[in-house]
Design a protein around this motif. Structure first.
Motif, PDB file in Angstrom:
ATOM      1  N   SER A  44       0.837  -1.196   0.000  1.00 20.36           N
ATOM      2  CA  SER A  44       0.000   0.000   0.000  1.00 20.36           C
ATOM      3  C   SER A  44       0.877   1.254   0.000  1.00 20.36           C
ATOM      4  N   ALA A  45       0.674   2.067  -1.005  1.00 21.25           N
ATOM      5  CA  ALA A  45       1.466   3.311  -1.105  1.00 21.25           C
ATOM      6  C   ALA A  45       1.162   4.239   0.066  1.00 21.25           C
ATOM      7  N   LEU A  46      -0.104   4.222   0.497  1.00 26.56           N
ATOM      8  CA  LEU A  46      -0.511   5.093   1.606  1.00 26.56           C
ATOM      9  C   LEU A  46       0.212   4.693   2.899  1.00 26.56           C
ATOM     10  N   VAL A  47       0.213   3.387   3.175  1.00 24.12           N
ATOM     11  CA  VAL A  47       0.897   2.893   4.388  1.00 24.12           C
ATOM     12  C   VAL A  47       2.392   3.178   4.275  1.00 24.12           C
ATOM     13  N   ARG A  48       2.928   2.929   3.084  1.00 30.60           N
ATOM     14  CA  ARG A  48       4.373   3.147   2.873  1.00 30.60           C
ATOM     15  C   ARG A  48       4.744   4.604   3.167  1.00 30.60           C
ATOM     16  N   ARG A  49       3.939   5.520   2.611  1.00 23.97           N
ATOM     17  CA  ARG A  49       4.235   6.947   2.810  1.00 23.97           C
ATOM     18  C   ARG A  49       4.123   7.342   4.280  1.00 23.97           C
ATOM     19  N   SER A  50       3.087   6.805   4.941  1.00 23.93           N
ATOM     20  CA  SER A  50       2.853   7.219   6.330  1.00 23.93           C
ATOM     21  C   SER A  50       3.853   6.586   7.311  1.00 23.93           C
ATOM     22  N   LEU A  51       4.606   5.584   6.847  1.00 21.37           N
ATOM     23  CA  LEU A  51       5.566   4.937   7.752  1.00 21.37           C
ATOM     24  C   LEU A  51       7.003   5.416   7.554  1.00 21.37           C
ATOM     25  N   VAL A  52       7.167   6.441   6.760  1.00 22.88           N
ATOM     26  CA  VAL A  52       8.526   7.006   6.614  1.00 22.88           C
ATOM     27  C   VAL A  52       8.726   8.031   7.739  1.00 22.88           C
ATOM     28  N   PHE A  53       9.279   7.584   8.844  1.00 20.92           N
ATOM     29  CA  PHE A  53       9.513   8.456  10.003  1.00 20.92           C
ATOM     30  C   PHE A  53      10.868   9.152   9.898  1.00 20.92           C
ATOM     31  N   TYR A  54      11.808   8.497   9.231  1.00 18.72           N
ATOM     32  CA  TYR A  54      13.161   9.041   9.086  1.00 18.72           C
ATOM     33  C   TYR A  54      13.578   8.764   7.648  1.00 18.72           C
ATOM     34  N   LYS A  55      13.642   9.819   6.845  1.00 24.89           N
ATOM     35  CA  LYS A  55      13.781   9.662   5.406  1.00 24.89           C
ATOM     36  C   LYS A  55      14.984   8.816   4.956  1.00 24.89           C
ATOM     37  N   PRO A  56      16.181   9.011   5.533  1.00 25.30           N
ATOM     38  CA  PRO A  56      17.317   8.194   5.060  1.00 25.30           C
ATOM     39  C   PRO A  56      17.094   6.686   5.219  1.00 25.30           C
ATOM     40  N   THR A  57      16.323   6.282   6.230  1.00 23.70           N
ATOM     41  CA  THR A  57      16.064   4.853   6.441  1.00 23.70           C
ATOM     42  C   THR A  57      14.781   4.415   5.733  1.00 23.70           C
ATOM     43  N   GLY A  58      13.947   5.356   5.366  1.00 22.75           N
ATOM     44  CA  GLY A  58      12.729   5.044   4.623  1.00 22.75           C
ATOM     45  C   GLY A  58      11.666   4.370   5.472  1.00 22.75           C
ATOM     46  N   VAL A  59      10.901   3.512   4.832  1.00 24.92           N
ATOM     47  CA  VAL A  59       9.744   2.899   5.487  1.00 24.92           C
ATOM     48  C   VAL A  59      10.138   1.979   6.644  1.00 24.92           C
ATOM     49  N   LEU A  60      11.379   1.475   6.609  1.00 25.15           N
ATOM     50  CA  LEU A  60      11.840   0.595   7.703  1.00 25.15           C
ATOM     51  C   LEU A  60      11.777   1.308   9.050  1.00 25.15           C
TER      52      LEU A  60
END
Lengths: 115, 190
Positions: A44-60
């Motif tokens: 889900s693109a929506l979940v992926r976008r909302s789970l980027v808390f720290y951009k260099p590490t991304g969705v992880l």
């Protein structure tokens, strides 16, 4: 001289198992939520976008932070509810171990890619 | 002889935190089994139990240090996006692995699994440490609890082993490079 002591001194009440069962179940739940979030973020693109808390590490960063939060929150709630109780340890441990095994399987990419 | 800061971080993450954790985990499994299941359990002393408490807490610290350094220090370097038109991908390990059918699996299976499964190790060992510190040898009286604790400790070893194996292999095919150089020794020509 070594000082030996009993496992349960006679004047102390036996430990209830609630505290440990709460820790065990919440650990299984935390692992499972982390695995589930990883799959959701992949699909889900929506979940992926909302789970980027720290951009260099991304969705992880979001997947692991939310997983850890759920684990600690569940642990706190269950510990508060079960601390002084004796719980059906066999059944709850079986649920926790099932969640743990499912987590290991669900994070394996050939399996997670099926969803 | 010199080492780059990124390579140094990789060594700290993989060998100091991860490697030490793997060694400690196998020892913890044996000791937990000996203390809570085996009929040949050693005499219970405050000193020995205190040692086990410190041992398990240290393991939990190592596991958390490994996943946090991996996720927040090394992973951003691994997944860095090259500027358009970049031909030499040696500074972009993820893209380097994905550029060849012979190595793409190390990313699509190896890193994709490692980055998630590694987190099961600190969660599991923190729980194991908590339960052992709280219950100690009284776990002998709770068969189901000690079985669950031992399985979680084993799962922690498996998760760390998976992460360690893929980490080592990925570093072999596409090491994280760059950063400032740290001079270790001054070389002399013979």
């Amino acid at each position: 001289m070594k000082r030996a002591y009993n496992v349960s001194p006679p004047d102390t009440p036996p430990l209830t198992n609630g505290c440990a069962v709460a820790a065990i179940l919440s650990a299984g739940a935390g692992c499972f939520v982390l695995a589930l979030l990883a799959i959701l973020a992949d699909n889900s693109a929506l979940v992926r976008r909302s789970l980027v808390f720290y951009k260099p590490t991304g969705v992880l960063s979001g997947v692991t932070t939310v997983g850890i939060f759920v684990w600690l929150f569940t642990w706190g709630i269950l510990d508060w509810r079960w601390r002084k109780k004796t719980v059906a340890a066999g059944r709850v441990s079986a649920i926790a171990l099932t969640l743990l095994v499912l987590s290991l399987i669900l994070t394996f990419p050939p399996v997670s890619d099926l969803f | 002889m010199e080492i780059t800061t990124r390579a140094l971080w990789t060594v700290i993450h993989g060998i100091l935190f991860g490697g030490l954790y793997l060694f400690a985990c196998s020892g913890a499994l044996v000791e937990l089994y000996r203390l809570t299941v085996s009929p040949t359990s050693p005499e219970s002393t405050h000193g020995h139990d205190r040692f086990m408490h410190i041992y398990l807490i240290t393991m939990a610290v190592l596991a958390w240090a490994a996943v946090l350094s991996g996720t927040y220090a090394i992973y951003p370097w691994y997944r860095a996006t090259p500027p358009p038109g970049t031909v030499n991908l040696s500074m972009f390990p993820q893209r380097l692995l994905m550029s060849s059918p012979a190595t793409i699996g190390w990313h699509s299976v190896g890193m994709e699994w490692k980055e998630h499964v590694a987190w099961f190790a600190p969660i599991s060992i923190t729980m194991v440490a908590f339960v052992f510190i709280r219950y100690g040898r009284d776990l002998r009286n709770h068969r189901q609890l000690r079985s669950a604790v031992l399985v979680f400790a084993l799962a922690s070893l498996v998760a760390a082993g998976i992460a360690g194996f893929f980490g080592a292999e990925i570093d072999e095919y596409a090491p994280v490079r760059g950063g400032s150089a740290i001079q270790l020794t001054a070389g002399e020509a013979k």
